[in-house]
Design an enzyme around this catalytic site. Structure first.
Site, PDB file in Angstrom:
ATOM      1  N   ASP A  80     -33.260 -32.711 -16.504  1.00  0.00           N
ATOM      2  CA  ASP A  80     -33.404 -32.003 -17.772  1.00  0.00           C
ATOM      3  C   ASP A  80     -32.269 -31.050 -18.133  1.00  0.00           C
ATOM      4  OD1 ASP A  80     -34.194 -30.467 -15.622  1.00  0.00           O
ATOM      5  OD2 ASP A  80     -35.949 -29.602 -16.586  1.00  0.00           O
ATOM      6  N   GLU A 106     -41.541 -24.528 -21.200  1.00  0.00           N
ATOM      7  CA  GLU A 106     -40.715 -25.447 -22.000  1.00  0.00           C
ATOM      8  C   GLU A 106     -41.290 -25.760 -23.384  1.00  0.00           C
ATOM      9  OE1 GLU A 106     -39.190 -25.539 -17.985  1.00  0.00           O
ATOM     10  OE2 GLU A 106     -41.238 -25.820 -18.750  1.00  0.00           O
ATOM     11  N   THR A 128     -31.128 -21.571 -18.817  1.00  0.00           N
ATOM     12  CA  THR A 128     -32.303 -22.405 -18.582  1.00  0.00           C
ATOM     13  C   THR A 128     -33.451 -21.597 -17.982  1.00  0.00           C
ATOM     14  OG1 THR A 128     -32.984 -24.585 -17.760  1.00  0.00           O
ATOM     15  CG2 THR A 128     -31.784 -23.152 -16.222  1.00  0.00           C
TER      16      THR A 128
END
Length: 628
Positions: free
Chosen positions: A257, A371, A461
């Site tokens: 990802d 997410e 992230t």
């Protein structure tokens, strides 16, 4: 494939029906303020629970109200929470936390840690807090602060460097902070683990003027991309010594990802065009081979044969990434599909089987992942569509009624029965509540560092705030000296326009807009306009492929059959003009310099922003006009 695609369509219909029904009860500005305050309370319930019952251990066990060391034994949750404290304007706790870390934290410990997790959580948390605490313009500067967090960050990064000493440049997955890489350390790492380090290490290089940190992480990205398949897909796991893929399943979720994420964000934060070029090719391949509107599947990286029709929760970051790209329509459809799974169970399970339309066996948990909430925030920021506030309200309700426990918020071990587990990941404070709070603060009338602060911010992230300051975001030169790869003085004295196709490309019912990157970091989609940037790049000459310019080449795997090499796609751009101009050195003729000045003037009339200058004094960038 057709069978389960038809079934999936029915899920979307149900989801759209729910959304339309809920629009009549959309979140009002007043309710948005109440939800923002509720999320603030969620943060402090978890933060106080950690500080009272777990600190200075890494993470909280919220059911038993105890602590546990899960990463390295260095107050992980506190470090991960620093920039959220600053975002909330909590000067007292932010100052106390920074001062305690500066005085007490040490990394000369005999602990073997994950390179990936330590980088995104600890290194990123330290750097983000340092950049806030040292800058008056953030409104959170600490008068007594003397770069303690930056010194800790550099000490930690030096201890991680031995992991990069491999034949491929791709790092080991783990390293001992005192002794380096163990002789028995596994030689297999994930693509995300090796390719999601560039932001933190790149920021550190810019703050310390020590380039090795950025160099090793860029080499890791190049090592991974050089071993892509002929259809531009990467696998999930790779041997860092041989460069052979040990797991060839390609996807946008687990183990891959954030590799995609950091390619784009390295361009947004650093102006790194090499990463942008790689991202464009990787993104096109993902949309061509992994996208089955509105879902994403896993395929063999060489043949694109379907391997696994599975939605896994880590895929949910993708619509948010598409907002940054400017590919809004597929992002909206995919988010609706992903949110339908949340609505069905109250949370997103780690795996949802798209063939059986049920939770995947062994993947029933929800570890408080951010997410889907992250993508909800970005889509609301881009569209201002109230459906995303409604979705955020549902997510708050699920967390409050399903995950809240005595001292914090619990993992959900089974989304079908909402069974709680005694663990709270640090990213719940770093990301999950952060994106929820930003969502409702944006709707209520934003008053925070991200929306109203002195800089544009790129989120790591792990959700850490990395500002696009001049020191961090100066565009870097691609060549170390003028005229690199040019074979004649004549070729050095010309301006060149890249020969890139202007055609659009339809892929899996989605118009792929190559090069349409949101340089404004996803400002309101309804008011988004063309972005124009101008300048000069040294040492980039005509007629060269990207591989020749940057030394990236395709490395064939000895065990797979990729088919004819001429199936590789060329770069495709929609309404994307790229002008590359070679800057002449001072000893060149005045005529050439005047020609350059003329082009500068023409560019500025087109609405360009003034380009920052490199260390050598030459203005650097690429003239790009993005239109939709």
């Amino acid at each position: 494939m057709k069978h389960w695609s038809t079934l999936l369509f029915s899920i979307l219909i149900l989801s759209d029906t729910f959304i339309r029904r809920n629009l009549a009860e959309s979140v009002s500005p007043e309710e948005a303020k109440q939800l923002r305050d509720e999320v603030r309370g969620m943060f402090y319930h978890a933060f106080h629970g950690y500080m009272e019952h777990a600190f200075p251990l890494d993470e909280l066990k919220p059911l038993s109200c105890e602590g546990e060391d899960t990463l390295g034994g260095y107050a992980l949750t506190l470090i991960d929470s620093l920039d959220m404290l600053a975002l909330l304007g909590d000067r007292e706790r932010f100052t106390e936390s920074v001062e305690w870390i500066g005085k007490n934290l040490r990394f000369d410990i005999n602990k073997t840690v994950s390179v990936f997790e330590t980088t995104i959580r600890i290194l990123g948390g330290l750097l983000s807090a340092h950049l806030i605490a040292s800058d008056y313009s953030t409104g959170m500067k600490i008068p007594t602060y003397d770069d303690e967090l930056l010194h800790l960050a550099e000490d930690l990064a030096r201890r991680l460097l031995p992991a990069f000493d491999t034949p491929t440049g791709i790092p080991f997955g783990s390293v001992n902070l005192l002794h380096g890489v163990d002789e028995n350390e596994s030689k297999v790492t994930s693509t995300a683990g090796g390719g999601t380090l560039t932001l933190e290490f790149g920021v550190l290089s810019r703050l310390t003027n020590y380039s090795i940190y950025e160099q090793v992480t860029k080499n890791a990205v190049r090592g991974l991309w050089a071993r892509r398949s002929k259809i531009n897909l990467v696998g999930a796991h790779i041997d860092v010594f041989t460069g052979e893929w040990t797991q060839k399943d390609a996807g946008i979720g687990t183990s891959i990802d954030s590799f995609y994420e950091y390619l784009l964000k390295a361009y947004l934060l650093f102006g790194d065009e090499e990463c942008l070029f790689i991202f464009q090719e990787a993104y096109e391949a993902a949309m061509r081979y992994l996208y089955t509107d509105p879902w994403y599947v896993e395929v063999n990286m060489n043949s694109a044969a379907l391997v696994w029709p599975l939605f896994n929760s880590l895929q949910a970051f993708w619509p948010g990434l598409q907002v940054l790209v400017g590919d809004i329509d597929p992002a909206i459809r995919t988010h609706a599909a992903f949110f339908s799974v949340w609505k069905r169970y109250g949370f997103t399970p780690e795996g949802f089987n798209l063939a059986t339309l049920s939770v995947q066996h062994g993947q029933k948990s929800y570890p408080l992942r951010p997410e889907l909430i992250e993508s909800t925030y970005w889509l609301y920021k881009a569209t201002r569509d109230p459906r995303y506030l409604d979705a955020g309200r549902d997510m708050v309700a699920s967390l409050q009624y399903g995950a809240r426990c005595m001292c914090g918020y619990c993992h959900i071990s089974d989304v079908e029965f909402h069974k709680q587990e005694d663990h709270m990941e640090s990213f719940f404070l770093a990301e999950t509540v952060k994106y929820l709070w930003l969502l409702f603060d944006l709707a209520a009338g934003p008053d925070n560092l991200v929306e109203n602060g002195p800089y544009k911010y790129v989120f790591s992230t792990e959700g850490h705030l990395l500002p696009a300051t001049p020191q961090i975001s100066l565009v870097q030169e691609h060549c170390s000296y003028f005229g690199a790869y040019c074979r004649s003085n004549h070729s050095r004295q010309k301006s060149y326009t890249s020969n890139i196709s202007m055609d659009s490309h339809e892929s899996n019912s989605s118009t792929l807009c190559r090069g349409s990157v949101f340089t404004s970091f996803a400002s309101d989609w309804s008011s988004q306009k063309s972005t124009h940037v101008s300048g000069f790049i040294k040492g980039v000459c005509p007629g060269l492929t990207h591989g020749q310019k940057f030394g990236i080449s395709y490395v064939a795997s000895p065990t797979h059959d990729n088919g004819p090499s001429n199936e590789r796609e060329t770069t495709i751009v929609q309404n994307h003009k790229v002008v590359v101009v070679a800057s002449p050195p001072p000893q060149y003729s005045e005529e050439v310099q005047n020609d350059r000045d003329t082009k500068d003037e023409q560019s500025s009339k087109g609405g360009s922003k003034e380009s920052p200058t490199s260390k050598s004094g030459d203005a650097l960038s690429v003239d790009q006009t993005f239109e939709r």
